[in-house]
Design an enzyme around this catalytic site. Structure first.
Site, PDB file in Angstrom:
ATOM      1  N   HIS A 130       0.727  -1.246  -0.408  1.00 26.86           N
ATOM      2  CA  HIS A 130      -0.165  -0.209   0.182  1.00 26.86           C
ATOM      3  C   HIS A 130       0.322   1.197  -0.239  1.00 26.86           C
ATOM      4  O   HIS A 130       1.915   1.195   0.783  1.00 26.86           O
ATOM      5  CB  HIS A 130      -1.032   0.062   1.720  1.00 26.86           C
ATOM      6  N   GLU A 168       8.567   0.465  -3.030  1.00 27.70           N
ATOM      7  CA  GLU A 168       7.682  -0.521  -2.941  1.00 27.70           C
ATOM      8  C   GLU A 168       8.867  -1.309  -3.336  1.00 27.70           C
ATOM      9  O   GLU A 168       8.544  -2.976  -3.476  1.00 27.70           O
ATOM     10  CB  GLU A 168       6.651  -0.166  -4.490  1.00 27.70           C
TER      11      GLU A 168
HETATM   12  C1  GRF Z   1       1.530   1.138  -6.433  1.00 32.03           C
HETATM   13  O1  GRF Z   1       1.459   2.319  -5.861  1.00 32.03           O
HETATM   14  C2  GRF Z   1       0.224  -0.051  -5.461  1.00 32.03           C
HETATM   15  O2  GRF Z   1       1.476   0.117  -3.673  1.00 32.03           O
HETATM   16  C3  GRF Z   1      -1.180   0.125  -5.320  1.00 32.03           C
HETATM   17  O3  GRF Z   1      -0.643   0.739  -6.649  1.00 32.03           O
HETATM   18  C4  GRF Z   1       0.467   0.820  -7.617  1.00 32.03           C
HETATM   19  C5  GRF Z   1       0.576  -0.262  -8.255  1.00 32.03           C
HETATM   20  O4  GRF Z   1       1.570   0.707  -9.246  1.00 32.03           O
HETATM   21  N1  GRF Z   1      -1.624  -0.781  -4.515  1.00 32.03           N
HETATM   22  P1  GRF Z   1       1.672  -0.889  -9.976  1.00 32.03           P
HETATM   23  O5  GRF Z   1       1.096  -1.261 -10.921  1.00 32.03           O
HETATM   24  O6  GRF Z   1       2.467  -2.075  -9.320  1.00 32.03           O
HETATM   25  O7  GRF Z   1       2.811  -0.372 -11.024  1.00 32.03           O
END
Ligand code: GRF
Length: 217
Positions: free
Chosen positions: A109, A174
């Site tokens: 998240h 992330e």
């Molecule tokens: C990411 O920021 C994730 O944390 C959120 O949605 C976005 C998805 O990005 N839940 P991706 O599809 O992984 O590029």
């Protein structure tokens, strides 16, 4: 090697970071399938290009959330995964689904939970004037964007940031923390016990916070 299924709804950059980590040998996991709830999720092409089997369970084809969840669970279980990873998966999953995968369902998240569950996290962080923001990997519970926290990475909010610059700074983290969390799970270094995350080694627990240095001093 554990078997991992990844669920996406869109571009799948977190999925791509996990595929790259698995490919390089940094992640002792076999990504056995990528599933999407939208046929136009562009991450499906990325997965196919990497030779990973994909499938679509289109939520619009189902009359109720329960029916969608049941079909999605059947598609997932077809791959017999040890771990299910939500990576930008934008559907709320019901309690029965979540319970079925209890202790083996992770989500990422884009905020430092429990702040800002839900959507538009970067916009909300800017509106609140936060100095620190980030992302969280957590085990999924029936409460949306809640659940035992595995790892968090913090980033500074800089003067002049807009939603796009802040989102990009968080996304870079992330891509760092999700492979880390999945590796710990794959190596059985982390588990869920009585609803809490337990690390086997104190070093891993200490590494589960990634924080920036304050600028200036
Ligand atoms: C990411 O920021 C994730 O944390 C959120 O949605 C976005 C998805 O990005 N839940 P991706 O599809 O992984 O590029």
């Amino acid at each position: 090697m554990i078997r991992v299924v990844i669920l996406i709804s869109g571009r799948g950059s977190n999925m791509a970071s996990l595929l790259a980590a698995a490919d390089s040998g940094a992640l002792p996991a076999h990504i056995v399938g990528v599933l999407a709830n939208r046929p136009d999720a562009s991450g499906l092409n990325t997965a196919s290009a990497c030779g990973v089997p994909t499938a679509v369970v289109d939520h619009r084809q189902f009359a109720s959330r329960e029916e969608f969840d049941t079909a999605m669970a059947a598609a997932i279980d077809h791959f017999a995964p040890d771990l299910v990873v939500l990576a930008g998966f934008m559907r709320i999953l019901g309690e029965a689904f979540v319970r079925h995968y209890q202790g083996r369902l992770l989500n990422i998240h884009p905020s430092l939970l429990p702040s800002f569950p839900g959507l538009h996290t970067h916009r909300r962080a800017l509106a609140e004037g936060l100095r620190i923001h980030g992302c969280t990997v957590h085990f999924v519970t029936p409460d949306l964007d809640h659940g035992p926290i595995v790892v968090q990475a913090a980033v500074p909010v800089l003067d002049g940031d807009d939603e796009a610059t802040l989102a990009a700074r968080v996304l870079a983290q992330e891509h760092r923390v999700y492979p880390l969390a999945v590796r710990w799970f794959a190596e059985a270094r982390l588990r869920l016990a009585d609803g809490r995350v337990v690390f086997d080694s104190p070093q891993d627990g200490a590494a589960a916070l990634i924080a920036p240095q304050a600028a200036g001093g």
